[in-house]
Design an enzyme around this catalytic site. Structure first.
Site, PDB file in Angstrom:
ATOM      1  CB  SER A 153      -1.095   0.335   0.866  1.00  0.00           C
ATOM      2  OG  SER A 153      -1.557   1.140   1.047  1.00  0.00           O
ATOM      3  CG  ASP A 198      -2.775   0.055  -2.745  1.00  0.00           C
ATOM      4  OD1 ASP A 198      -2.197   0.895  -1.873  1.00  0.00           O
ATOM      5  OD2 ASP A 198      -3.542  -1.211  -2.717  1.00  0.00           O
ATOM      6  CG  ASP A 215      -2.927   3.653  -1.335  1.00  0.00           C
ATOM      7  OD1 ASP A 215      -3.291   3.996  -2.422  1.00  0.00           O
ATOM      8  OD2 ASP A 215      -2.904   3.164  -0.196  1.00  0.00           O
ATOM      9  CG  ASP A 222      -5.835   1.113  -0.938  1.00  0.00           C
ATOM     10  OD1 ASP A 222      -5.273   0.885  -1.860  1.00  0.00           O
ATOM     11  OD2 ASP A 222      -6.609  -0.126  -0.392  1.00  0.00           O
TER      12      ASP A 222
HETATM   13 MG    MG Z   1      -3.764   1.122   0.099  1.00  0.00          MG
END
Ligand code: MG
Length: 446
Positions: A92, A232, A230, A234
Site C-alpha cells: 500500500s 496501490d 497511494d 485504493d
Molecule cells: Mg493502499
C-alpha cells in the site's frame, strides 16, 4: 501473521518468497481453486507473485496473473474473472523497502477475520494438500482488467467535458484514474505517473505534507481539482482549485451526502467528525460508527441501507459497486461533483466544520488504563460506545479515548460545535485518563 491490512513488512525479513509460497499453498488447499493475482509497482512483487503462483498451482489451483494493477482493479477482477479469491502483492502506502500480501473475496471485500485465520493457521501448521504430478494447476494471463475498470467507472459517472484535472499517481499503480477521466471527457495532466516502486516522486502515502507539488501545480494553473493516490490506488485524496488540500473528513462528508437518500446510513469509524453527521442530518440520513480501519467500514457496508462507507485515511466504499475501497472511482465521482457545482472549493467551504482537540498521554499499562477509563465513563455517562476504545456521545459533541496500536500511549479526541464546549469535553476526558493512569500505577498487577 495477518493484520487487518493483510501481511505487510520488510522484504527479506517478514515478507519472503517462502511466505508467499505458503500462502499460495494454503489458499488452494482451503479450496480456493481459481485465484486472481496482481501486484503494485514494487520490483520485489515479481518474486512474490512467482512464489505465490507456484504455491497455488502446486496444490492444484489455477492462477490468473493480471500483472501490475491497482488493488481495487484486482479486487473487482475476482468477480469479473469468476475466481474464488484474489491476491494483491502490495504494501500500500508503506515505503519501498516493504511489501505485503492482501487477500480478497469475490464481493471485493478483503478477507475477514475468519478467512484470514483459516489461511494463517494453515501456514503455521505447514500442512498442505500437494497435488500429484498430473494434477498441478495452470497459470494464465489476463491483461483486460485495467480497461474493464475504466469502463465500469465511465458507466457510473456523468461526463466531465471541459473539466481540467491533475492526477498525482505517486509513481504507483493508479493509472486507471487518468484513463477513466479521459474517457469521461476531462482534460488530464499527470504528476509522478511513471511507475517506479522506489517512489522517487514523493512518499507513497498521500497527505497534505507529501502533496506539496500537487497543491502548487493545481493552485498555479487553471485546473479545477487535483487528486492523488497511494502506491496501490485504493486511497484517494484531493486538492481544490485554489491548491488547498481538502480535509479527509470533509471529503467523507461530501461523498456521503451525495450517496444518501432519506433513511440511508453511512458507515464511518468512531473518530469521524460531526461534520459528517451534520451533512447527513440535512437529508434525513445518519452515520453508523465502526472500529477504525477500512476493513471494518467495508464489513458494515454489507448491511442493508448502508449506501456508502468512508475511512478518513482516504478509503471510500460504494457497496453497490464493490466492497473494496476504489480510489479511481472516488476520483471520478469527486470530479463529477466539482463539475456539477462549478467549484470544489465552494462545496468544501459550504460544509460546517467544528473545533477538535487531540492529545496523546503516555501511560504505563494501556490495557489497565483503558479498563479503568471504561468503568469510570460507564458510571458517569449513558451514551457509550466501546467498539474501538471508548466513545462518549454528549449530544452536542463527542470524546474518544483510544489506545495506540503500537505505542504506550492513550489518545484523546474531543469535538463539539463551539470552542468552549470542545475544551470542556477534552479536559474532562484528559482528567479521566490521568486518574486512571495514576490508579494503574498504585494497584499491583494481577
Ligand atoms: Mg493502499
Amino acid at each position: 501473521m495477518f493484520g487487518t491490512s493483510g501481511i505487510r513488512g520488510a522484504v527479506g525479513d517478514e515478507v519472503t518468497a517462502e511466505l508467499a509460497l505458503s500462502v499460495g499453498r494454503a489458499l488452494a488447499t482451503e479450496g480456493y481453486e481459481r485465484v486472481v493475482v496482481g501486484r503494485d509497482v514494487r520490483e520485489s512483487g515479481t518474486v512474490l507473485v512467482d512464489a505465490l503462483t507456484a504455491g497455488v498451482r502446486e496444490c492444484g489451483g489455477d492462477v490468473v496473473d493480471v500483472g501490475v494493477a491497482p488493488t481495487p482493479t484486482v479486487a473487482r477482477g475476482v468477480d469479473w474473472l469468476e475466481a474464488d479469491a484474489g491476491v494483491v502483492i502490495t504494501a500500500s502506502h508503506n515505503p519501498a523497502t516493504d511489501n505485503g500480501i492482501k487477500l480478497w473475496s469475490p464481493s471485493g471485500q478483503a478477507f475477514d477475520t475468519e478467512r484470514r485465520e483459516t489461511i494463517a493457521s494453515r501456514v503455521e501448521t505447514d500442512r498442505y494438500d500437494l497435488a500429484a504430478w498430473d494434477g498441478l494447476g495452470s497459470r494464465s494471463r489476463d491483461d483486460g482488467l485495467l480497461e474493464r475498470h475504466v469502463e465500469a467507472i465511465a458507466d457510473r459517472v456523468d461526463d466531465l467535458d471541459g473539466l481540467d484535472v491533475v492526477v498525482d499517481v505517486g509513481n504507483g499503480a493508479g493509472s486507471v484514474t487518468a484513463d477513466a477521466l479521459l474517457e469521461l471527457g476531462a482534460s488530464v495532466r499527470t504528476l509522478n505517473a511513471q511507475q517506479d516502486g522506489r517512489f522517487p516522486g514523493r512518499p507513497s502515502e498521500p497527505n497534505e505534507e507529501t502533496l506539496g507539488d500537487l497543491q502548487e501545480l493545481v493552485g498555479a494553473t487553471d485546473a479545477d481539482l487535483g487528486v492523488a493516490h497511494d502506491g496501490d490506488g485504493d486511497r484517494m485524496v484531493a486538492v481544490d482549485e485554489r491548491g488547498r488540500f481538502v480535509p479527509k473528513d470533509l471529503l467523507l462528508a461530501l461523498f456521503a451526502r451525495e450517496a444518501v437518500s432519506t433513511g440511508d446510513r453511512v458507515a464511518a469509524p468512531v473518530d469521524t467528525s460531526l461534520a459528517v453527521d451534520d451533512a447527513l442530518a440535512d437529508v434525513g440520513a445518519s452515520v453508523t460508527r465502526t472500529a477504525v480501519g477500512d476493513v471494518y467500514v467495508a464489513e458494515r457496508a454489507t448491511e442493508p441501507d448502508v449506501v456508502f462507507g468512508g475511512e478518513p485515511s482516504g478509503a471510500w466504499i460504494w457497496p453497490d459497486e464493490t466492497l473494496c475501497p476504489d480510489g479511481p472511482l472516488a476520483a471520478a465521482k469527486l470530479a463529477a461533483m466539482a463539475a456539477a457545482e462549478g467549484s470544489l472549493a465552494n462545496l468544501v467551504d459550504d460544509l460546517e466544520t467544528y473545533p477538535i482537540r487531540r492529545t496523546s498521554i503516555e501511560v504505563d499499562d494501556k490495557e489497565r488504563v483503558m479498563e479503568t477509563v471504561e468503568s469510570t465513563v460507564r458510571e458517569r455517562y449513558d451514551e457509550i460506545d466501546a467498539l474501538d476504545g471508548v466513545r462518549i456521545d454528549h449530544g452536542d459533541g463527542w470524546t474518544l479515548v483510544r489506545p495506540s496500536g503500537t505505542e504506550p500511549v492513550v489518545r484523546i479526541t474531543a469535538e463539539a460545535r463551539d470552542d468552549e464546549r470542545a475544551e470542556a469535553l477534552f479536559e474532562d476526558a484528559r482528567e479521566i485518563v490521568l486518574e486512571a493512569n495514576e490508579e494503574s500505577d498504585v494497584a499491583p498487577a494481577e
